[in-house]
Each structure stands twice: as C-alpha cells, then as structure tokens.
Design a protein around this motif. Structure first.
Motif, PDB file in Angstrom:
ATOM      1  N   ILE A 113       2.550   4.444   8.410  1.00  0.00           N
ATOM      2  CA  ILE A 113       1.470   3.463   7.528  1.00  0.00           C
ATOM      3  C   ILE A 113       1.284   2.424   8.192  1.00  0.00           C
ATOM      4  O   ILE A 113       0.100   1.724   8.422  1.00  0.00           O
ATOM      5  CB  ILE A 113       1.982   3.651   6.226  1.00  0.00           C
ATOM      6  N   LEU A 114       2.351   1.424   8.380  1.00  0.00           N
ATOM      7  CA  LEU A 114       2.368   0.026   8.846  1.00  0.00           C
ATOM      8  C   LEU A 114       1.569   0.104  10.408  1.00  0.00           C
ATOM      9  O   LEU A 114       1.045  -0.872  10.837  1.00  0.00           O
ATOM     10  CB  LEU A 114       3.744  -0.624   8.867  1.00  0.00           C
ATOM     11  N   GLY A 115       1.726   1.290  11.035  1.00  0.00           N
ATOM     12  CA  GLY A 115       1.150   1.190  12.257  1.00  0.00           C
ATOM     13  C   GLY A 115      -0.392   1.381  12.379  1.00  0.00           C
ATOM     14  O   GLY A 115      -0.812   1.309  13.466  1.00  0.00           O
ATOM     15  N   ALA A 116      -0.949   1.563  11.289  1.00  0.00           N
ATOM     16  CA  ALA A 116      -2.517   1.774  11.035  1.00  0.00           C
ATOM     17  C   ALA A 116      -2.912   0.056  11.406  1.00  0.00           C
ATOM     18  O   ALA A 116      -2.630  -0.813  10.729  1.00  0.00           O
ATOM     19  CB  ALA A 116      -2.693   2.108   9.791  1.00  0.00           C
ATOM     20  N   LYS A 117      -4.051   0.125  12.167  1.00  0.00           N
ATOM     21  CA  LYS A 117      -4.620  -0.994  12.655  1.00  0.00           C
ATOM     22  C   LYS A 117      -5.596  -1.638  11.563  1.00  0.00           C
ATOM     23  O   LYS A 117      -6.080  -2.891  11.674  1.00  0.00           O
ATOM     24  CB  LYS A 117      -5.353  -0.891  13.842  1.00  0.00           C
ATOM     25  N   SER A 118      -6.086  -0.763  10.461  1.00  0.00           N
ATOM     26  CA  SER A 118      -7.209  -1.118   9.628  1.00  0.00           C
ATOM     27  C   SER A 118      -6.703  -1.574   8.303  1.00  0.00           C
ATOM     28  O   SER A 118      -7.671  -1.991   7.467  1.00  0.00           O
ATOM     29  CB  SER A 118      -8.089  -0.168   9.643  1.00  0.00           C
ATOM     30  N   LEU A 119      -5.354  -1.169   7.915  1.00  0.00           N
ATOM     31  CA  LEU A 119      -5.030  -1.459   6.553  1.00  0.00           C
ATOM     32  C   LEU A 119      -4.815  -2.668   6.327  1.00  0.00           C
ATOM     33  O   LEU A 119      -4.237  -3.496   6.842  1.00  0.00           O
ATOM     34  CB  LEU A 119      -3.594  -0.647   6.495  1.00  0.00           C
ATOM     35  N   ARG A 120      -5.442  -2.915   4.961  1.00  0.00           N
ATOM     36  CA  ARG A 120      -5.628  -4.167   4.292  1.00  0.00           C
ATOM     37  C   ARG A 120      -4.970  -4.397   3.021  1.00  0.00           C
ATOM     38  O   ARG A 120      -4.510  -5.537   2.531  1.00  0.00           O
ATOM     39  CB  ARG A 120      -7.228  -4.883   4.259  1.00  0.00           C
ATOM     40  N   GLU A 121      -4.759  -3.285   2.476  1.00  0.00           N
ATOM     41  CA  GLU A 121      -4.062  -3.378   0.969  1.00  0.00           C
ATOM     42  C   GLU A 121      -3.251  -2.150   0.884  1.00  0.00           C
ATOM     43  O   GLU A 121      -3.831  -0.849   1.317  1.00  0.00           O
ATOM     44  CB  GLU A 121      -5.104  -3.319  -0.117  1.00  0.00           C
ATOM     45  N   LEU A 122      -2.175  -2.240   0.169  1.00  0.00           N
ATOM     46  CA  LEU A 122      -1.303  -0.911   0.372  1.00  0.00           C
ATOM     47  C   LEU A 122      -0.575  -0.955  -1.223  1.00  0.00           C
ATOM     48  O   LEU A 122       0.128  -2.060  -1.624  1.00  0.00           O
ATOM     49  CB  LEU A 122       0.017  -1.178   1.317  1.00  0.00           C
ATOM     50  N   VAL A 123      -0.781   0.178  -1.854  1.00  0.00           N
ATOM     51  CA  VAL A 123      -0.047   0.272  -3.481  1.00  0.00           C
ATOM     52  C   VAL A 123       0.879   1.514  -3.209  1.00  0.00           C
ATOM     53  O   VAL A 123       0.294   2.581  -2.899  1.00  0.00           O
ATOM     54  CB  VAL A 123      -1.052   0.648  -4.143  1.00  0.00           C
ATOM     55  N   LEU A 124       2.035   1.253  -3.527  1.00  0.00           N
ATOM     56  CA  LEU A 124       3.132   2.385  -3.480  1.00  0.00           C
ATOM     57  C   LEU A 124       3.865   2.261  -4.862  1.00  0.00           C
ATOM     58  O   LEU A 124       4.345   1.239  -5.366  1.00  0.00           O
ATOM     59  CB  LEU A 124       4.117   2.028  -2.469  1.00  0.00           C
TER      60      LEU A 124
END
Length: 466
Positions: free
Chosen positions: A187-198
């Motif tokens: 998941i952290l390898g994604a270049k476009s991710l700006r918000e993460l809810v877990l």
C-alpha cells in the motif's frame, strides 16, 4: 456532368452554460413559444449569446425529448456525485435513465463495496466490476471496503481488489477488515495515495523495518483498533516523510510519536503513548479514559493554535490525581479547551493539597466540567489550571456553592493580607452567566441561582493575575 450546388449545413455548438440556460428557459415557458413571448425570447438570446433563430431551432429539436433532456442536462461528474450517495444496487437502478447515467455509473471514481463474505453473488459482482476497472484502466479516486469480518477464504479476493485499486491510481483508501493481514508495504508503495484509513487490521511489519519503502504522496492517516508491535508505528511514520494529519483511535502498543512534518494529531483512547515530538503541530487533541496520561511533549510547537484534552473520570479524586492533571497540562503553555466528566467520582482529602506557586499554573481558554457534585473540589481544580472560561453542568445547589466560593476567592485577592492562603490571591475578577447568556448577580450563590432551572448550564468568565 456538373455537380449540383449543395449548401453545406453547419451544426451549432453550444457551451454547457448555454445548454443549461436554454433548458431552464424552455421549462419556464412550458416548452411553448408564443407570440407574446417574442420580446422575452429576444432578451434571453441576447443575454446568453445565441441567435434567436438558432435558439428556436434548438427548441423544436429538443421539445419532444424534453423529459430525457431533463435527465441528461447534468454533467457526468455531477451525476457521479449523485450516484456516490447511493448503494450499488440503487445506483444500478438509476443507470436505466439514460446512456449518460449508465456511462457515469460504469466510470465512477469512488467505489464502496460492503460484501458479505458468505454471499457468493456479491463477491462475483464486485469482482466483475473490479476486473472491468482493471481492463479498461478506469481511474479510481476513492476505494472503500467496510467489511467488519472477512474469512481467510476471502483474503485472495481482497488482495486482488486492492492491487487493482492501487494500480488504477487510488488516492483515498478506506479499509475496515478485522483480522485481514494487511500488506502495508504494498500500500505504501503506491505513488498516488494521499489518505489512508485502516480499522481492525493485523499489520505485517517485517519489511517496513528495511526502510526501503517511502510514500511521499501520503498526507493523512486514520488508524483504529489496531495493535502495534514495538516501534512499528514510528517506522510507518518514517516511511511517510510528508505526512500532515494522524488520527489514532483505540490502538495499543504505541509509545512514541515523532514527526517533523505533522500538523494535526488526534489521539483517542490510546493509553500507552507517553511521548510526542512534533515541533510543527498546529492542532492537538487527546482523549483518554479514567487515568491521566503520563505524557511528555518534547518540543512545543510555536504554530500550535488548537489543543483539546478530553478526560472521563471514574473513582476517587485525590491530591495525587490533581498533581498528575497539573503536570499533564503543563506540557503546553496554554490549552484551547479541556473537557472533564466526573461521573461517579468521589473527592478524597483534597484539603491536604499544598498550593505551590513557584511553578506557573497552566492556562486554559475553556474548561468544561460535567457531573461535578463535590464542593470541595473547586480549590484543587483551579490549582490544576487557570481557565479563562469555565462551563459547569451540575445541580443548582452545587452551582450556588461554587459561586459563593468564587466570590470568596475574589474578595480574598482584594484583601491586604495573603499570607495564610496565597493561592487565593490569583483570582481578580469573576462573572457568571446562565444558559441564555444572561449575567447573574453575584451578591451570593443562593441569590444568583434563583432564576436557574434544573439541569441548566452556567458559565463563568475568570480573570487571573499573570
């Protein structure tokens, strides 16, 4: 043979604004053009920049399709916003309205699937949708999977859907999957991710410790009901060097939070945190149950404008408790707002509190006190902090005693001798207001509360010596 001179016709192109304006006008006149409306039509056409004859041609061409035009006049992005508020089943029904609505449904940028792990039809339906997004490379902005329980047989499907969302440039990822082994490094390898809810995950941190992963795009993290291994959360923060906002709820295993980029930090009922090092914080919120945290703020931010502390108390309130509260609040020069709920609390031996004025008392802009019934707690509370405004929810009898005590403290500060009780000399002025923000007369507590009704909240404005 000479070719006939055929005049080529050109189709007029209208802007979206012109289309919307013409359609509204057509609805206004009931899709009927009458001679008495000629002047109105001329003014309208002049206003939107369309020739009158061209408008009349558009009017006649669209008249028989007026009902369909009502549906299709909305731009696709607006239709997609409407569909995002609907369930997948409801949105599918809306797609029969027109081709525009069908196209909007098939290219929705925001996807939210609630899948029953025992329902094969639901899993097949979601899998088909995700494969279509993968094959057609349809962009995904937001992907939500709020499955509160998923069995291990469903994990391969979840892995597949996550990979598709990440490959299609997902920006906001919301996942609630109890017991699912989250591939955090992927998941952290994604270049476009700006918000993460877990919510409710089992983290697999091994590869995080290598330091090879870095997510420069991630700005916001919300994590709830997750148990961390030692140092895994800090390693996660180190992998997101530009993180701005962190919200933690009901997490365990956390000890330290360190980030130079962090601006907003909200901690809800994570009792193990004992050190925060975020020198650029602009907002801090901390909520806890029963016990006052032994928290140390390493470097107070000069940019900190918003700071709140929520405490739900239960049991005995004594001198040690007050000392812990004062020590905790001393982490910051001033707090924006403090909430303390004294539900079922008992005050013990608070008269033994030694007022020590060598250390400055923490300042609080607003102190909210709820369910406080002990009249002997006032001195200890105002020793722990100096609120500029105090909101009190209690019985009328307790409020009357409270007012009498404040009047006594104010009068003491104006007296000539402060030797025996120097702590009382710090309150210069006090004003009290009822629930309607009407000023109460402070001749005595009993007189002041005559106009109050049961359960009414009062607030006080307190002026302290610097």
């Amino acid at each position: 043979m000479r070719k006939a001179n055929v005049r080529k016709q050109f189709r007029t192109k209208f802007t979206q604004h012109q289309k919307e304006s013409m359609f509204k006008f057509a609805q206004k006149v009931g899709w009927k053009l009458q001679k008495r409306d000629e002047e109105l039509i001329r003014e309208f056409c002049s206003k939107i920049g369309v020739e009158k004859q061209v408008f009349k041609v558009w009017f006649q061409n669209n008249k028989k399709y007026s009902k369909r035009a009502t549906i299709d006049i909305l731009p696709e992005f607006l239709i997609q916003k409407i569909l995002c508020f609907l369930s997948l089943k409801e949105a599918t029904k809306m797609s029969i309205l027109s081709k525009t609505w069908k196209q909007a449904l098939f290219t929705l940028p925001n996807l939210k699937f609630s899948v029953d792990c025992w329902n094969n039809d639901q899993k097949v339906a979601v899998d088909n949708i995700m494969e279509r997004y993968r094959d057609r490379k349809i962009p995904i902005d937001k992907f939500e999977l709020p499955n509160y329980s998923a069995n291990s047989q469903m994990f391969p499907l979840i892995d597949k859907w996550l990979d598709i969302a990440l490959q299609n440039g997902v920006k906001d990822l919301y996942l609630t999957l109890i017991s699912y082994p989250l591939p955090i490094v992927t998941i952290l390898g994604a270049k476009s991710l700006r918000e993460l809810v877990l919510v409710g995950f089992t983290l697999i941190p091994d590869s995080l410790y290598s330091g090879a992963v870095s997510c420069n795009s991630l700005r916001k993290i919300y994590i709830s009901s997750v148990r961390f291994d030692e140092n895994v959360f800090q390693t996660l923060l180190n992998s997101c060097p530009l993180i701005v906002s962190v919200i933690l709820g009901h997490c365990s295993g956390l000890e330290k939070i360190k980030s130079d980029s962090l601006k907003f930090l909200k901690i809800q009922y994570c009792g193990d945190i004992w050190e925060i090092d975020a020198p650029n914080l602009a907002s801090l919120e901390y909520a806890c149950w029963y016990q006052i945290p032994q928290l140390k703020i390493v470097r107070e931010s000069r940019q900190l404008k918003h700071s709140k502390f929520f405490l739900h108390c239960l049991g005995h309130i004594n001198v040690a408790w007050c000392c812990k509260l004062r020590k905790f609040l001393s982490n910051l020069t001033s707090w924006s707002e403090i909430f303390i709920d004294f539900h079922n609390c008992i005050a013990n031996n608070l008269n033994d509190l030694q007022l020590d004025l060598r250390a400055s008392t923490p300042h609080v802009d607003i102190l909210n006190v709820k369910n406080w019934e002990s009249p002997y707690f006032l001195d200890a509370l105002l020793w722990s902090c100096h609120p500029r405004r105090l909101n009190l929810q209690s019985s009328i009898e307790t409020i009357a005693w409270f007012i009498n005590r404040l009047i006594y403290m104010k009068n003491w500060s104006h007296s000539t001798s402060h030797i025996s009780k120097p702590g009382h000399s710090q309150l210069k002025e006090v004003k009290a207001f009822d629930g309607k923000n009407q000023l109460l007369q402070l001749g005595s507590g009993e007189l002041a509360v005559r106009t109050l009704t049961k359960g009414e909240k009062v607030h006080f404005l307190l002026d302290w010596c610097s």
